[in-house]
Design a protein around this motif. Structure first.
Motif, PDB file in Angstrom:
ATOM      1  N   LEU A 396       0.840  -1.196   0.000  1.00  0.00           N
ATOM      2  CA  LEU A 396       0.000   0.000   0.000  1.00  0.00           C
ATOM      3  C   LEU A 396       0.878   1.250   0.000  1.00  0.00           C
ATOM      4  N   TRP A 397       0.234   2.388  -0.242  1.00  0.00           N
ATOM      5  CA  TRP A 397       0.871   3.689  -0.024  1.00  0.00           C
ATOM      6  C   TRP A 397       0.187   4.354   1.167  1.00  0.00           C
ATOM      7  N   ILE A 398       0.998   4.918   2.059  1.00  0.00           N
ATOM      8  CA  ILE A 398       0.456   5.698   3.175  1.00  0.00           C
ATOM      9  C   ILE A 398       1.186   7.041   3.214  1.00  0.00           C
ATOM     10  N   GLU A 399       0.674   7.965   4.016  1.00  0.00           N
ATOM     11  CA  GLU A 399       1.339   9.257   4.172  1.00  0.00           C
ATOM     12  C   GLU A 399       2.655   9.087   4.927  1.00  0.00           C
ATOM     13  N   ALA A 400       3.688   9.765   4.466  1.00  0.00           N
ATOM     14  CA  ALA A 400       4.996   9.662   5.100  1.00  0.00           C
ATOM     15  C   ALA A 400       4.948  10.059   6.570  1.00  0.00           C
ATOM     16  N   ASP A 401       4.108  11.035   6.917  1.00  0.00           N
ATOM     17  CA  ASP A 401       4.076  11.468   8.319  1.00  0.00           C
ATOM     18  C   ASP A 401       3.197  10.562   9.191  1.00  0.00           C
ATOM     19  N   ASP A 402       2.688   9.453   8.614  1.00  0.00           N
ATOM     20  CA  ASP A 402       1.992   8.456   9.432  1.00  0.00           C
ATOM     21  C   ASP A 402       2.957   7.418   9.977  1.00  0.00           C
ATOM     22  N   PHE A 403       4.266   7.650   9.756  1.00  0.00           N
ATOM     23  CA  PHE A 403       5.290   6.767  10.324  1.00  0.00           C
ATOM     24  C   PHE A 403       6.416   7.607  10.886  1.00  0.00           C
ATOM     25  N   LEU A 404       6.865   7.256  12.090  1.00  0.00           N
ATOM     26  CA  LEU A 404       8.064   7.828  12.686  1.00  0.00           C
ATOM     27  C   LEU A 404       8.888   6.693  13.276  1.00  0.00           C
ATOM     28  N   GLU A 405      10.134   6.633  12.889  1.00  0.00           N
ATOM     29  CA  GLU A 405      10.988   5.563  13.435  1.00  0.00           C
ATOM     30  C   GLU A 405      11.173   5.762  14.943  1.00  0.00           C
ATOM     31  N   THR A 406      11.335   7.012  15.347  1.00  0.00           N
ATOM     32  CA  THR A 406      11.426   7.345  16.772  1.00  0.00           C
ATOM     33  C   THR A 406      10.269   8.279  17.086  1.00  0.00           C
ATOM     34  N   PRO A 407       9.228   7.811  17.718  1.00  0.00           N
ATOM     35  CA  PRO A 407       8.014   8.614  17.899  1.00  0.00           C
ATOM     36  C   PRO A 407       8.200   9.750  18.897  1.00  0.00           C
ATOM     37  N   VAL A 408       7.430  10.789  18.696  1.00  0.00           N
ATOM     38  CA  VAL A 408       7.356  11.888  19.652  1.00  0.00           C
ATOM     39  C   VAL A 408       6.269  11.543  20.662  1.00  0.00           C
ATOM     40  N   PRO A 409       6.235  12.242  21.813  1.00  0.00           N
ATOM     41  CA  PRO A 409       5.193  11.947  22.809  1.00  0.00           C
ATOM     42  C   PRO A 409       3.786  12.052  22.223  1.00  0.00           C
ATOM     43  N   LYS A 410       2.911  11.141  22.601  1.00  0.00           N
ATOM     44  CA  LYS A 410       1.503  11.073  22.215  1.00  0.00           C
ATOM     45  C   LYS A 410       1.304  10.759  20.730  1.00  0.00           C
ATOM     46  N   TYR A 411       2.360  10.276  20.081  1.00  0.00           N
ATOM     47  CA  TYR A 411       2.237   9.894  18.668  1.00  0.00           C
ATOM     48  C   TYR A 411       1.493   8.561  18.601  1.00  0.00           C
ATOM     49  N   LYS A 412       0.384   8.527  17.877  1.00  0.00           N
ATOM     50  CA  LYS A 412      -0.477   7.346  17.877  1.00  0.00           C
ATOM     51  C   LYS A 412      -0.572   6.670  16.518  1.00  0.00           C
ATOM     52  N   ARG A 413       0.457   6.947  15.697  1.00  0.00           N
ATOM     53  CA  ARG A 413       0.447   6.288  14.391  1.00  0.00           C
ATOM     54  C   ARG A 413       1.519   5.203  14.363  1.00  0.00           C
ATOM     55  N   LEU A 414       2.096   4.950  13.216  1.00  0.00           N
ATOM     56  CA  LEU A 414       2.970   3.782  13.086  1.00  0.00           C
ATOM     57  C   LEU A 414       4.407   4.073  13.526  1.00  0.00           C
ATOM     58  N   TYR A 415       4.953   3.170  14.337  1.00  0.00           N
ATOM     59  CA  TYR A 415       6.377   3.135  14.651  1.00  0.00           C
ATOM     60  C   TYR A 415       6.680   1.729  15.171  1.00  0.00           C
ATOM     61  N   PRO A 416       7.919   1.290  15.029  1.00  0.00           N
ATOM     62  CA  PRO A 416       8.255  -0.088  15.439  1.00  0.00           C
ATOM     63  C   PRO A 416       7.871  -0.338  16.892  1.00  0.00           C
ATOM     64  N   GLY A 417       7.069  -1.378  17.098  1.00  0.00           N
ATOM     65  CA  GLY A 417       6.620  -1.726  18.438  1.00  0.00           C
ATOM     66  C   GLY A 417       5.489  -0.854  18.932  1.00  0.00           C
ATOM     67  N   GLY A 418       4.912  -0.034  18.075  1.00  0.00           N
ATOM     68  CA  GLY A 418       3.851   0.880  18.471  1.00  0.00           C
ATOM     69  C   GLY A 418       2.495   0.204  18.539  1.00  0.00           C
ATOM     70  N   PRO A 419       1.446   0.993  18.783  1.00  0.00           N
ATOM     71  CA  PRO A 419       0.102   0.445  18.956  1.00  0.00           C
ATOM     72  C   PRO A 419      -0.491  -0.029  17.629  1.00  0.00           C
ATOM     73  N   GLU A 420      -1.551  -0.812  17.720  1.00  0.00           N
ATOM     74  CA  GLU A 420      -2.289  -1.195  16.522  1.00  0.00           C
ATOM     75  C   GLU A 420      -2.949   0.050  15.929  1.00  0.00           C
ATOM     76  N   CYS A 421      -2.916   0.157  14.613  1.00  0.00           N
ATOM     77  CA  CYS A 421      -3.605   1.238  13.896  1.00  0.00           C
ATOM     78  C   CYS A 421      -4.561   0.597  12.887  1.00  0.00           C
ATOM     79  N   ARG A 422      -5.645   1.262  12.603  1.00  0.00           N
ATOM     80  CA  ARG A 422      -6.579   0.718  11.622  1.00  0.00           C
ATOM     81  C   ARG A 422      -6.366   1.358  10.265  1.00  0.00           C
ATOM     82  N   LEU A 423      -6.306   0.525   9.244  1.00  0.00           N
ATOM     83  CA  LEU A 423      -6.356   1.006   7.873  1.00  0.00           C
ATOM     84  C   LEU A 423      -7.816   1.203   7.523  1.00  0.00           C
TER      85      LEU A 423
END
Length: 565
Positions: A396-423
């Motif tokens: 798939l294609w997603i928005e680049a800012d929907d992923f952060l390798e190192t998340p900032v506080p309260k970031y609820k999108r995709l990062y390694p080991g992060g929470p489940e997100c719904r497509l």
């Protein structure tokens, strides 16, 4: 004076304003237009394209006629040959029809009345109410007088026969531009400078867009307009506030010429909007200096520019109706115009998915080669809009800012080991890692999906802490160019700025994104239908630059409403 009445709350609630109050007095028993049909006119000058300020005026003119079951004429004010063109005439007609107004068979040109204007001017000379003046422009200014000091003209008592002879010779082209004028003989000591023997005809040897070189003298607007109104049977001549001080001259012309009717002029405040200019001269300069791509540049306040950007007739008419009609000048927030568009598109725009700054997402545990469809709502606001099926696969294609390798506080999108997100409309995914290029830039996001979570909450009832993300299937996506717009001017009041208004231009008013990805169905999009790109804003296909195989979308307005209601 009576015209200074302000609209009351009760009148506003009834959809009435001070213009309506005056009209109702005029058509009531005993009123000056008792038993007559309310008749208005919209008289644009065809030397440019209509803009949002004209839209307020034409909404008042046509809307007032509609309210009282009357008539509204469309009349091109082409009594000045400078910069007038048939291109603008046709564009004005198109814009008015697009807004939903119509003039029936009542389309006129001001130049239709050149012969009658001339006849009326001759009549004034014969009555001793006009004379030919030979003051140069410099002398005219010198003799104009000041407050408490009357104007002067050594030609004011010129014999009638001499003025008649000179005026005819002016018409015959015997004199150069600026050599002579015809002036109304009214009152050189008037406190209203518009009444100090104003010029009513001037010499201009430029060819006219309809009559070529037939005429070399042209009536001034203040003289021609009341004559045109009277000849067309206009009852109420509605115009902007700068003509308030010209009303005595309007009435003087109506009273002293031999005309079949006596229209009433009523003035209202012009529309001002922050972060823009609405002088046609300034808009023309933007076009001629290539500061914008043309009159229909989506950043321009012209109706053709707003239409190309994705504004709808309903949103613009709602805007004009809701800002009201007033006697006092005021500046409306551009954000309110956007608010009216957002309200309209929220109800009507189909929801689709597009990715403006794409990054690849691979679902590593999804079967290779498998493709399925998932169901997405077309418009949650309108249940009748139904749903549609979109393709879904491993990549798939997603928005680049929907992923952060190192998340900032309260970031609820995709990062390694992060929470489940719904497509959106599909599955829950969890990010496991990412792939980088030689420069260390992330080029691919790797995730795993939960096969039991398709289309809704998981059967086990567990809560999802991550965000819902939009996406586009990489196998079927189409490429698109997307143009993001901001205010054309960085200064809130470019007209009032100390520097040249050009210096107030916003260098970031346009951002062009290429390589964007969109649902396959958007390849069949037709301008000017609007779409909501989920989570991104409202967009429409550009009606000029978009071609098969090269989709171009303009952002009409963002999702976030910043207007302070």
């Amino acid at each position: 004076m009576a015209e200074d009445v302000k609209t009351t709350r009760e009148e506003a609630a009834e959809g009435r304003n001070f213009i309506h109050v005056f009209i109702e007095e005029d058509i009531a028993p005993g009123g000056q237009y008792e038993g007559m049909t309310v008749h208005t006119r919209f008289p644009p000058e065809p030397n440019g394209y209509l803009h949002i300020g004209h839209c307020k005026a034409l909404t008042i003119d046509f809307g007032t006629a509609e309210k009282y079951g009357g008539l509204c004429n469309l009349r091109m004010d082409d009594t000045n040959p400078t910069k007038e063109d048939e291109e603008f005439v046709e564009a004005i007609k198109e814009d008015i029809h697009w807004l939903g107004f119509d003039w029936g068979d009542r389309f006129f040109y001001g130049s239709d009345y050149f012969e009658e204007d001339y006849r009326q001017a001759v009549g004034l000379i014969k009555k001793g109410l006009a004379y030919v003046c030979q003051l140069s422009p410099e002398e005219f200014k010198e003799y104009r007088g000041s407050v408490g000091v009357p104007a002067r003209s050594p030609y004011r008592d010129r014999p009638i026969e001499e003025s008649l002879d000179l005026f005819e010779r002016m018409k015959n082209g015997e004199f150069p531009d600026g050599a002579m004028t015809l002036r109304a003989r009214i009152d050189l000591a008037s406190g209203n400078f518009n009444m100090r023997d104003p010029v009513i005809y001037r010499i201009n040897h430029l060819p006219h867009h309809r009559y070529g070189d037939k005429w070399c003298i042209y009536p001034m607007y203040d003289f021609a307009h009341p004559i045109q109104d009277a000849l067309e049977g206009i009852t109420h001549s509605l115009c902007s506030l700068e003509f308030e001080n010209h009303r005595p001259l309007y009435n003087w012309v109506v009273d002293n010429c031999d005309l079949p009717a006596k229209p009433r002029q009523i003035e209202f405040a012009r529309l001002g909007i922050d972060h823009t200019v609405m002088s046609k001269r300034k808009l023309r300069r933007l076009v001629e200096e290539r500061r914008v791509s043309g009159w229909d540049d989506p950043r321009m306040p012209t109706l053709c520019g707003l239409r190309r950007r994705g504004y709808t007739p309903r949103s613009i008419r709602n805007f004009c109706e809701r800002i009201g009609v007033a006697k006092s000048a005021n500046i409306v927030e551009y954000g309110f115009l956007e608010h009216c568009l957002r309200e309209d598109l929220n109800e009507t725009a189909e929801r689709v998915m597009a990715v403006l700054r794409p990054i690849k997402l691979t679902i590593t545990n999804y079967p290779e080669g498998k493709t399925e469809t998932v169901t997405v709502e077309n418009n949650p606001v309108d249940p009748a809009a139904g749903t549609r099926e979109v393709a879904f696969s491993r990549t798939l294609w997603i928005e680049a800012d929907d992923f952060l390798e190192t998340p900032v506080p309260k970031y609820k999108r995709l990062y390694p080991g992060g929470p489940e997100c719904r497509l959106k409309g599909a599955y829950l995914i969890t990010c496991t890692s990412c792939v980088k290029d030689e420069s260390g830039n992330v080029v691919e996001v790797l995730c795993e999906y939960d096969p039991a979570s398709r289309g809704g909450d998981p059967a086990d009832g567990r809560k999802v802490k991550g965000a819902t993300l939009h996406w586009v299937d990489a196998e079927t996506a189409v490429d698109a160019e997307v143009r993001l717009y901001d205010n054309l001017f960085a200064d809130e009041a470019p007209d009032a700025a100390d520097e040249d208004f050009i210096d107030c231009l916003n260098p970031n008013s346009l951002e062009v994104l290429t390589g964007c990805k969109a649902e396959a169905g958007l390849a069949e999009a037709v301008a000017p239908v609007g779409f909501q790109f989920m989570r991104l804003g409202y967009f429409c296909l550009d009606n000029k630059d978009s071609k098969p195989g090269h989709l171009v979308f303009n952002r009409s307005v963002s999702l976030k409403d910043s207007f302070k209601k």
